[in-house]
Design a protein around this motif. Sequence first.
Motif, PDB file in Angstrom:
ATOM      1  N   SER A  19     -42.143  64.695 -64.156  1.00  0.00           N
ATOM      2  CA  SER A  19     -42.511  63.757 -65.212  1.00  0.00           C
ATOM      3  C   SER A  19     -43.962  63.337 -65.079  1.00  0.00           C
ATOM      4  CB  SER A  19     -41.593  62.535 -65.152  1.00  0.00           C
ATOM      5  OG  SER A  19     -41.980  61.572 -66.108  1.00  0.00           O
ATOM      6  N   THR A  20     -44.379  63.066 -63.823  1.00  0.00           N
ATOM      7  CA  THR A  20     -45.762  62.662 -63.572  1.00  0.00           C
ATOM      8  C   THR A  20     -46.727  63.781 -63.910  1.00  0.00           C
ATOM      9  OG1 THR A  20     -45.028  61.195 -61.795  1.00  0.00           O
ATOM     10  CG2 THR A  20     -47.354  61.800 -61.824  1.00  0.00           C
ATOM     11  N   THR A  21     -46.358  65.002 -63.494  1.00  0.00           N
ATOM     12  CA  THR A  21     -47.212  66.168 -63.776  1.00  0.00           C
ATOM     13  C   THR A  21     -47.374  66.379 -65.280  1.00  0.00           C
ATOM     14  OG1 THR A  21     -46.497  67.239 -61.734  1.00  0.00           O
ATOM     15  CG2 THR A  21     -47.501  68.648 -63.413  1.00  0.00           C
ATOM     16  N   GLY A  22     -46.255  66.285 -65.996  1.00  0.00           N
ATOM     17  CA  GLY A  22     -46.313  66.449 -67.455  1.00  0.00           C
ATOM     18  C   GLY A  22     -47.134  65.369 -68.107  1.00  0.00           C
ATOM     19  N   CYS A  23     -47.020  64.155 -67.613  1.00  0.00           N
ATOM     20  CA  CYS A  23     -47.797  63.038 -68.160  1.00  0.00           C
ATOM     21  C   CYS A  23     -49.291  63.249 -67.913  1.00  0.00           C
ATOM     22  CB  CYS A  23     -47.327  61.739 -67.525  1.00  0.00           C
ATOM     23  SG  CYS A  23     -48.137  60.273 -68.202  1.00  0.00           S
ATOM     24  N   ASP A  24     -49.636  63.713 -66.698  1.00  0.00           N
ATOM     25  CA  ASP A  24     -51.037  63.967 -66.373  1.00  0.00           C
ATOM     26  C   ASP A  24     -51.633  65.040 -67.281  1.00  0.00           C
ATOM     27  OD1 ASP A  24     -51.039  62.079 -64.411  1.00  0.00           O
ATOM     28  OD2 ASP A  24     -50.898  63.490 -62.724  1.00  0.00           O
ATOM     29  N   LYS A  25     -50.829  66.061 -67.571  1.00  0.00           N
ATOM     30  CA  LYS A  25     -51.331  67.130 -68.437  1.00  0.00           C
ATOM     31  C   LYS A  25     -51.579  66.614 -69.851  1.00  0.00           C
ATOM     32  CE  LYS A  25     -49.542  71.172 -66.012  1.00  0.00           C
ATOM     33  NZ  LYS A  25     -48.750  72.407 -66.114  1.00  0.00           N
ATOM     34  N   LEU A  26     -50.705  65.756 -70.334  1.00  0.00           N
ATOM     35  CA  LEU A  26     -50.911  65.168 -71.668  1.00  0.00           C
ATOM     36  C   LEU A  26     -52.155  64.288 -71.679  1.00  0.00           C
ATOM     37  CD1 LEU A  26     -47.248  64.195 -72.660  1.00  0.00           C
ATOM     38  CD2 LEU A  26     -48.663  65.989 -73.692  1.00  0.00           C
ATOM     39  N   LEU A  27     -52.328  63.493 -70.629  1.00  0.00           N
ATOM     40  CA  LEU A  27     -53.514  62.636 -70.528  1.00  0.00           C
ATOM     41  C   LEU A  27     -54.785  63.489 -70.411  1.00  0.00           C
ATOM     42  CD1 LEU A  27     -52.176  59.888 -68.083  1.00  0.00           C
ATOM     43  CD2 LEU A  27     -52.721  59.592 -70.509  1.00  0.00           C
ATOM     44  N   ALA A  28     -54.682  64.605 -69.700  1.00  0.00           N
ATOM     45  CA  ALA A  28     -55.830  65.500 -69.547  1.00  0.00           C
ATOM     46  C   ALA A  28     -56.266  66.057 -70.899  1.00  0.00           C
ATOM     47  CB  ALA A  28     -55.483  66.639 -68.593  1.00  0.00           C
ATOM     48  N   ARG A  29     -55.309  66.453 -71.711  1.00  0.00           N
ATOM     49  CA  ARG A  29     -55.643  66.980 -73.036  1.00  0.00           C
ATOM     50  C   ARG A  29     -56.202  65.885 -73.945  1.00  0.00           C
ATOM     51  NH1 ARG A  29     -54.614  72.057 -73.970  1.00  0.00           N
ATOM     52  NH2 ARG A  29     -53.299  73.218 -72.511  1.00  0.00           N
ATOM     53  N   ASP A  30     -55.699  64.676 -73.778  1.00  0.00           N
ATOM     54  CA  ASP A  30     -56.239  63.557 -74.553  1.00  0.00           C
ATOM     55  C   ASP A  30     -57.705  63.323 -74.182  1.00  0.00           C
ATOM     56  OD1 ASP A  30     -55.968  61.150 -76.302  1.00  0.00           O
ATOM     57  OD2 ASP A  30     -56.326  60.095 -74.415  1.00  0.00           O
ATOM     58  N   GLN A  31     -58.008  63.357 -72.880  1.00  0.00           N
ATOM     59  CA  GLN A  31     -59.386  63.186 -72.426  1.00  0.00           C
ATOM     60  C   GLN A  31     -60.266  64.347 -72.906  1.00  0.00           C
ATOM     61  OE1 GLN A  31     -60.982  60.661 -70.820  1.00  0.00           O
ATOM     62  NE2 GLN A  31     -59.097  59.478 -71.092  1.00  0.00           N
ATOM     63  N   LEU A  32     -59.687  65.545 -72.910  1.00  0.00           N
ATOM     64  CA  LEU A  32     -60.431  66.709 -73.409  1.00  0.00           C
ATOM     65  C   LEU A  32     -60.797  66.527 -74.870  1.00  0.00           C
ATOM     66  CD1 LEU A  32     -61.524  69.602 -73.250  1.00  0.00           C
ATOM     67  CD2 LEU A  32     -59.184  70.431 -73.615  1.00  0.00           C
ATOM     68  N   ASN A  33     -59.827  66.098 -75.682  1.00  0.00           N
ATOM     69  CA  ASN A  33     -60.079  65.888 -77.111  1.00  0.00           C
ATOM     70  C   ASN A  33     -61.128  64.805 -77.346  1.00  0.00           C
ATOM     71  OD1 ASN A  33     -58.195  67.838 -77.850  1.00  0.00           O
ATOM     72  ND2 ASN A  33     -56.511  66.383 -77.954  1.00  0.00           N
ATOM     73  N   LYS A  34     -61.046  63.728 -76.561  1.00  0.00           N
ATOM     74  CA  LYS A  34     -62.047  62.660 -76.677  1.00  0.00           C
ATOM     75  C   LYS A  34     -63.429  63.171 -76.275  1.00  0.00           C
ATOM     76  CE  LYS A  34     -58.879  58.753 -76.011  1.00  0.00           C
ATOM     77  NZ  LYS A  34     -58.425  57.675 -75.099  1.00  0.00           N
ATOM     78  N   GLY A  35     -63.460  64.023 -75.249  1.00  0.00           N
ATOM     79  CA  GLY A  35     -64.731  64.597 -74.821  1.00  0.00           C
ATOM     80  C   GLY A  35     -65.337  65.504 -75.871  1.00  0.00           C
ATOM     81  N   VAL A  36     -64.502  66.303 -76.510  1.00  0.00           N
ATOM     82  CA  VAL A  36     -64.983  67.193 -77.571  1.00  0.00           C
ATOM     83  C   VAL A  36     -65.557  66.381 -78.730  1.00  0.00           C
ATOM     84  CG1 VAL A  36     -64.279  68.885 -79.321  1.00  0.00           C
ATOM     85  CG2 VAL A  36     -63.436  69.089 -76.970  1.00  0.00           C
ATOM     86  N   ALA A  37     -64.886  65.304 -79.097  1.00  0.00           N
ATOM     87  CA  ALA A  37     -65.375  64.440 -80.181  1.00  0.00           C
ATOM     88  C   ALA A  37     -66.730  63.846 -79.819  1.00  0.00           C
ATOM     89  CB  ALA A  37     -64.360  63.335 -80.462  1.00  0.00           C
TER      90      ALA A  37
END
Length: 270
Positions: A19-37
């Motif tokens: 669950s933690t690993t999956g949550c981290d991956k979702l947060l990582a993609r959120d940070q990636l999207n924010k970085g791209v913006a």
Amino acid sequence: MKTSLRVMALAGAVLVMLSTTGCDKLLARDQLNKGVAAYKNNQFEQAIEHFKKSVELDPNLKFAKLYLATAYAQQYIPGVDSPDNLQNATLAIQQYQAVLDMDPKNVNSIKGIAILYLQMKKFDDSKSYYHKAIDLDPNDPEAYYSVGVIDWTEAYQPRMEERAKLGLRPDEPLKDKKLCAKLREDGGAIIQDGLDSLNKAIQLREDYDDAMAYINLLYREKADRECDVPDQRAADLKTADEWVDKTMAAKKAKEEKAAGPNGITLDTPK
């Protein structure tokens, strides 16, 4: 009973970890999207922080590392040797290399490193990476062009240093036959490699006017080393002039192609 409890406890721990690993991956993609913006809005420092967080949350997210490398590279200013500026180049190269550790055939990372080394005037390193890019994509005219530019730079600099020692005007040819022979021996292979690379670039992109311009410059490099063979010098200068004409014709053809029926410039793909 105790065994069942242990199994249940272990299963629960695994579920929490997953669950933690999956949550981290979702947060990582959120940070990636924010970085791209942020990157698209030229907010490179903010983008870097988002990409760093993304990499921390998911070290296997290749695109976060690639974007982080590109953002660091955008912060690097060629020719400025301050520690902070050089650090940006170093960090960019490290992140590009991290991508290559995951994906050795990632051409964007290879070319990213090549460009940075070129900007840092580390010509041998840059050329090495451009050749790696060519090995992976032999139909990329820009990689061949870049090798040609490096070859011209490596030929031009020592010749100009020798001319400066002699106090020659820009339009005044070398006359010392021993010096001409030495420069030809030292730089002849580099010049030929540059000509070969640029001609290959033009084979792949027929209207590559920038490559044509550098062929002209390389023939002038060749000619200035031939004060002891005047006929060859004259022939190379004639060839250089012909490449000037080809360059101008290619530029004109591009401008005409970009212009619409009434002289209106149309959007053309880059």
